[in-house]
Design a protein around this motif. Sequence first.
Motif, PDB file in Angstrom:
ATOM      1  N   LYS A  44     -19.303 -68.412 -24.259  1.00 49.36           N
ATOM      2  CA  LYS A  44     -20.543 -68.141 -23.531  1.00 49.36           C
ATOM      3  C   LYS A  44     -20.372 -66.927 -22.627  1.00 49.36           C
ATOM      4  O   LYS A  44     -21.248 -66.066 -22.551  1.00 49.36           O
ATOM      5  N   ASN A  45     -19.241 -66.867 -21.927  1.00 46.47           N
ATOM      6  CA  ASN A  45     -18.982 -65.731 -21.032  1.00 46.47           C
ATOM      7  C   ASN A  45     -18.863 -64.426 -21.809  1.00 46.47           C
ATOM      8  O   ASN A  45     -19.344 -63.389 -21.365  1.00 46.47           O
ATOM      9  N   GLU A  46     -18.223 -64.485 -22.984  1.00 47.46           N
ATOM     10  CA  GLU A  46     -18.116 -63.283 -23.811  1.00 47.46           C
ATOM     11  C   GLU A  46     -19.490 -62.817 -24.263  1.00 47.46           C
ATOM     12  O   GLU A  46     -19.794 -61.619 -24.230  1.00 47.46           O
ATOM     13  N   ALA A  47     -20.330 -63.736 -24.675  1.00 42.64           N
ATOM     14  CA  ALA A  47     -21.683 -63.381 -25.116  1.00 42.64           C
ATOM     15  C   ALA A  47     -22.474 -62.791 -23.954  1.00 42.64           C
ATOM     16  O   ALA A  47     -23.181 -61.786 -24.111  1.00 42.64           O
ATOM     17  N   ARG A  48     -22.349 -63.411 -22.780  1.00 43.50           N
ATOM     18  CA  ARG A  48     -23.050 -62.910 -21.597  1.00 43.50           C
ATOM     19  C   ARG A  48     -22.529 -61.521 -21.225  1.00 43.50           C
ATOM     20  O   ARG A  48     -23.299 -60.622 -20.895  1.00 43.50           O
ATOM     21  N   ALA A  49     -21.218 -61.331 -21.296  1.00 41.11           N
ATOM     22  CA  ALA A  49     -20.626 -60.032 -20.966  1.00 41.11           C
ATOM     23  C   ALA A  49     -21.090 -58.961 -21.950  1.00 41.11           C
ATOM     24  O   ALA A  49     -21.380 -57.830 -21.566  1.00 41.11           O
TER      25      ALA A  49
END
Length: 164
Positions: free
Chosen positions: A37-42
């Motif tokens: 999720k954090n990678e997608a948000r980043a």
Amino acid sequence: MPDDDTQQQQAAESATLEEQLKAALAEVEKWKGLSRKNEARAESNADKAKKFDEHEEANKSEIEKITARAEAAEKAIAERETKEAAAKLREEIATEKGFADRKIKASALRGSTREELEAHADELLELVPAPPAAPSAEGQGQVGAAIKDGEMSADDIVAAATTP
């Protein structure tokens, strides 16, 4: 019976290890999901930041273009004002020095300061001779009056002046 206790103890430890392993694997999966999720948000934020930077750059270049145009306009105005002031100064000096009497144009003056222009005006006045004084109007009749009957015509005057 010690065997039974040992077996029960080993079974209990085995069950506890399996539960701990399952809990650890579940924790790993939870953190993997959060990481994705954090990678997608980043990634999304990086795209937005890139678009923002492009937009800022476009606005910056527009501002630079407008600033460059304003500076060019100010420069052109300053140059025009300088030329107009120089032409006015040349006209003023030409009038003071009497250039009109000698049929010298003010644009003939060269120099960038009043002193240089006045010095050049004096040089030009030395080079261009003063026009001869016009003959007096005495004996030529009344200025502006029509030639009357009995007086000489223009042809008669020319003929009289050219005969030896």
